[in-house]
Scaffold this motif. Sequence first.
Motif, PDB file in Angstrom:
ATOM      1  N   GLY A 127     -79.301  27.762 -56.565  1.00  0.00           N
ATOM      2  CA  GLY A 127     -78.208  28.143 -55.657  1.00  0.00           C
ATOM      3  C   GLY A 127     -76.869  27.632 -56.180  1.00  0.00           C
ATOM      4  O   GLY A 127     -75.869  28.355 -56.189  1.00  0.00           O
ATOM      5  N   GLU A 128     -76.844  26.396 -56.638  1.00  0.00           N
ATOM      6  CA  GLU A 128     -75.580  25.821 -57.138  1.00  0.00           C
ATOM      7  C   GLU A 128     -75.106  26.572 -58.393  1.00  0.00           C
ATOM      8  O   GLU A 128     -73.918  26.879 -58.534  1.00  0.00           O
ATOM      9  N   VAL A 129     -76.042  26.883 -59.278  1.00  0.00           N
ATOM     10  CA  VAL A 129     -75.653  27.600 -60.510  1.00  0.00           C
ATOM     11  C   VAL A 129     -75.161  29.008 -60.167  1.00  0.00           C
ATOM     12  O   VAL A 129     -74.183  29.492 -60.736  1.00  0.00           O
ATOM     13  N   ALA A 173     -70.644  32.734 -59.812  1.00  0.00           N
ATOM     14  CA  ALA A 173     -69.781  33.639 -59.039  1.00  0.00           C
ATOM     15  C   ALA A 173     -68.316  33.248 -59.161  1.00  0.00           C
ATOM     16  O   ALA A 173     -67.437  34.084 -59.001  1.00  0.00           O
ATOM     17  N   ARG A 174     -68.036  31.980 -59.465  1.00  0.00           N
ATOM     18  CA  ARG A 174     -66.621  31.614 -59.613  1.00  0.00           C
ATOM     19  C   ARG A 174     -66.220  31.502 -61.090  1.00  0.00           C
ATOM     20  O   ARG A 174     -65.228  30.896 -61.428  1.00  0.00           O
ATOM     21  N   GLY A 175     -67.026  32.077 -61.973  1.00  0.00           N
ATOM     22  CA  GLY A 175     -66.578  32.270 -63.352  1.00  0.00           C
ATOM     23  C   GLY A 175     -67.286  31.468 -64.426  1.00  0.00           C
ATOM     24  O   GLY A 175     -66.957  31.593 -65.601  1.00  0.00           O
ATOM     25  N   ALA A 176     -68.264  30.619 -64.047  1.00  0.00           N
ATOM     26  CA  ALA A 176     -68.944  29.837 -65.089  1.00  0.00           C
ATOM     27  C   ALA A 176     -69.845  30.741 -65.932  1.00  0.00           C
ATOM     28  O   ALA A 176     -70.520  31.616 -65.406  1.00  0.00           O
ATOM     29  N   ARG A 177     -69.798  30.529 -67.237  1.00  0.00           N
ATOM     30  CA  ARG A 177     -70.687  31.296 -68.120  1.00  0.00           C
ATOM     31  C   ARG A 177     -71.650  30.383 -68.847  1.00  0.00           C
ATOM     32  O   ARG A 177     -72.613  30.829 -69.450  1.00  0.00           O
ATOM     33  N   GLU A 178     -71.325  29.085 -68.822  1.00  0.00           N
ATOM     34  CA  GLU A 178     -72.191  28.112 -69.495  1.00  0.00           C
ATOM     35  C   GLU A 178     -72.505  26.980 -68.526  1.00  0.00           C
ATOM     36  O   GLU A 178     -71.610  26.493 -67.833  1.00  0.00           O
ATOM     37  N   ILE A 179     -73.756  26.567 -68.478  1.00  0.00           N
ATOM     38  CA  ILE A 179     -74.159  25.474 -67.601  1.00  0.00           C
ATOM     39  C   ILE A 179     -74.857  24.410 -68.450  1.00  0.00           C
ATOM     40  O   ILE A 179     -75.755  24.727 -69.242  1.00  0.00           O
ATOM     41  N   ASP A 182     -74.526  32.928 -69.595  1.00  0.00           N
ATOM     42  CA  ASP A 182     -74.895  33.312 -70.957  1.00  0.00           C
ATOM     43  C   ASP A 182     -75.396  32.148 -71.792  1.00  0.00           C
ATOM     44  O   ASP A 182     -75.982  32.342 -72.845  1.00  0.00           O
ATOM     45  N   ARG A 183     -75.041  30.934 -71.358  1.00  0.00           N
ATOM     46  CA  ARG A 183     -75.405  29.781 -72.187  1.00  0.00           C
ATOM     47  C   ARG A 183     -75.974  28.668 -71.316  1.00  0.00           C
ATOM     48  O   ARG A 183     -75.392  28.341 -70.274  1.00  0.00           O
ATOM     49  N   LEU A 184     -77.035  28.058 -71.795  1.00  0.00           N
ATOM     50  CA  LEU A 184     -77.625  26.901 -71.112  1.00  0.00           C
ATOM     51  C   LEU A 184     -77.756  25.762 -72.118  1.00  0.00           C
ATOM     52  O   LEU A 184     -78.084  25.984 -73.292  1.00  0.00           O
ATOM     53  N   ARG A 185     -77.481  24.557 -71.619  1.00  0.00           N
ATOM     54  CA  ARG A 185     -77.678  23.335 -72.412  1.00  0.00           C
ATOM     55  C   ARG A 185     -78.243  22.283 -71.476  1.00  0.00           C
ATOM     56  O   ARG A 185     -78.138  22.414 -70.248  1.00  0.00           O
ATOM     57  N   TYR A 186     -78.758  21.207 -72.032  1.00  0.00           N
ATOM     58  CA  TYR A 186     -79.182  20.086 -71.189  1.00  0.00           C
ATOM     59  C   TYR A 186     -79.032  18.787 -71.953  1.00  0.00           C
ATOM     60  O   TYR A 186     -79.131  18.763 -73.173  1.00  0.00           O
ATOM     61  N   THR A 187     -78.765  17.728 -71.217  1.00  0.00           N
ATOM     62  CA  THR A 187     -78.606  16.427 -71.830  1.00  0.00           C
ATOM     63  C   THR A 187     -78.717  15.345 -70.754  1.00  0.00           C
ATOM     64  O   THR A 187     -78.361  15.609 -69.604  1.00  0.00           O
ATOM     65  N   THR A 188     -79.243  14.135 -71.000  1.00  0.00           N
ATOM     66  CA  THR A 188     -79.784  13.580 -72.222  1.00  0.00           C
ATOM     67  C   THR A 188     -81.301  13.552 -72.172  1.00  0.00           C
ATOM     68  O   THR A 188     -81.860  13.237 -71.139  1.00  0.00           O
TER      69      THR A 188
END
Length: 444
Positions: free
Chosen positions: A175-177, A182-188, A224-230
């Motif tokens: 839901g948060e993503v 919807a407010r313009g994020a393309r990478e999380i 379009d893009r996903l990353r994760y850390t650490t």
Amino acid sequence: MNQYDSERMAEALAAQGYALTADAAEADLVILNTCHIREKAAEKVYSELGRVRLNKERRRREGRDTLIAVAGCVAQAEGAEIMARAPAVDIVVGPQSYHRLAALVAKASTTGKGQVATEFPAEDKFAHLPARPQRKGQVSAFVTVQEGCDKFCTFCVVPYTRGAEFSRDAAEIVGEVERLAARGAREITLLGQNVNAYHGGGPDGRPWTLARLLRRLAQIPSIDRLRYTTSHPLDMDDELIALFGDEPKLMPYLHLPFQAGSDRILKAMNRKHSIADYEKVIAKVRAARPDIALSTDIIVGFPGETDRDFEATMALAARANFAQAFTFKYSARPGTPAAGLERQVPEQVKRERLYAVQSLIDEQRRAFDRATVGQCLDVLLEGSGRKPGQLYGRSPYLQAVHVEGPEGLIGRIAAVDILASSPNSLTGVIKSGFEWHEPVQAAV
Ligand code: SAM
Ligand code: SF4
């Protein structure tokens, strides 16, 4: 994670009429969001508090009130001490109590009494923070999915300041993503102290792994893009590693700390993995995604670290060939087991080792960057650069890239021919004939 927490705190205070200001000297409420991981970070808080106090006094002379809050892990670890050392502070709030911040601010301003919230409340902070607003936001956003840690490395304060390991429910994260999309994020970028230990409840009633969560988030059209850390080497399971080969939206970048290159020191650190385990994981990751950019954390000068142990750290770094790394001098943290160990390494030796390992990593980073010159990379354009007409973005490998282009391209992914690499960024040109398209909006 502090950056993400700061955003959530600002949003939580919006209902009381607070908005962000660019001018800290004129703020009605100043929140210092602090880090306790190394001594230097923690000490900065007190010098900064001195400055903020002077400002509070000036504003009082002018007839205006200023509330001062200390948030974050220094607040958690040193709550009572902060109030005693810095009486100008009105609120001390630990990382697990941010959902109570608005109430603490209201109480401090009406009663004029100091408020401290540093317990680990039973209620889930995320469930009590207001949902993220629908305003236009960043192109690249962070989302905390996991907090705390049960691993108890002997040098680290995280298990004490952020508490036990906890994973958010998958549906709440989705839901948060979707709202960020919807407010313009393309990478999380999914965040956690041990993000790959994620095991949040899924909508199907079963715990979801990080791999499962990533696959679900990849279905959101405009992300379009996903990353994760650490990540922790022990929690890099085969399903998660395979995703680097299988899921095109998962970017080819992995931050995987190894801390020290000798098994003896790793044991003393209570890392619960060996050098061989670490190298096995990175070999598998490279088999799944040969072009992956690997990053790491390295600590030099852990108590008892000999020249030979340090050489083993250098040798591992040389073999692993990182695209970048964060390197630290060991910093004794109060309350952690390693702080009480004998054979602390002298400061001068730590400094020399840090310099040596930083030089090696620097060489590796430059070589990685040079190897991308001449390639055409997808660059997510995140904002304006310093020079007029310049845009700034990130490559799939998280390299900073500068190009010339109109501001209308911010938020788009452009094909960029990389022309040159300088110490901190790459320069390129948007490929001729490149046609950009509106991102597909997620239905929320
Ligand atoms: N959970 C991650 C892991 O296990 O690799 C790391 C999280 S920690 C917030 C970030 C980094 O800070 C660690 O990887 C470590 O290199 C560094 N760090 C933590 N405690 C430290 C200490 N006492 N002195 C120096 N560096 C430290
Ligand atoms: Fe700290 Fe990471 Fe070790 Fe947990 S696993 S104690 S966060 S270094």
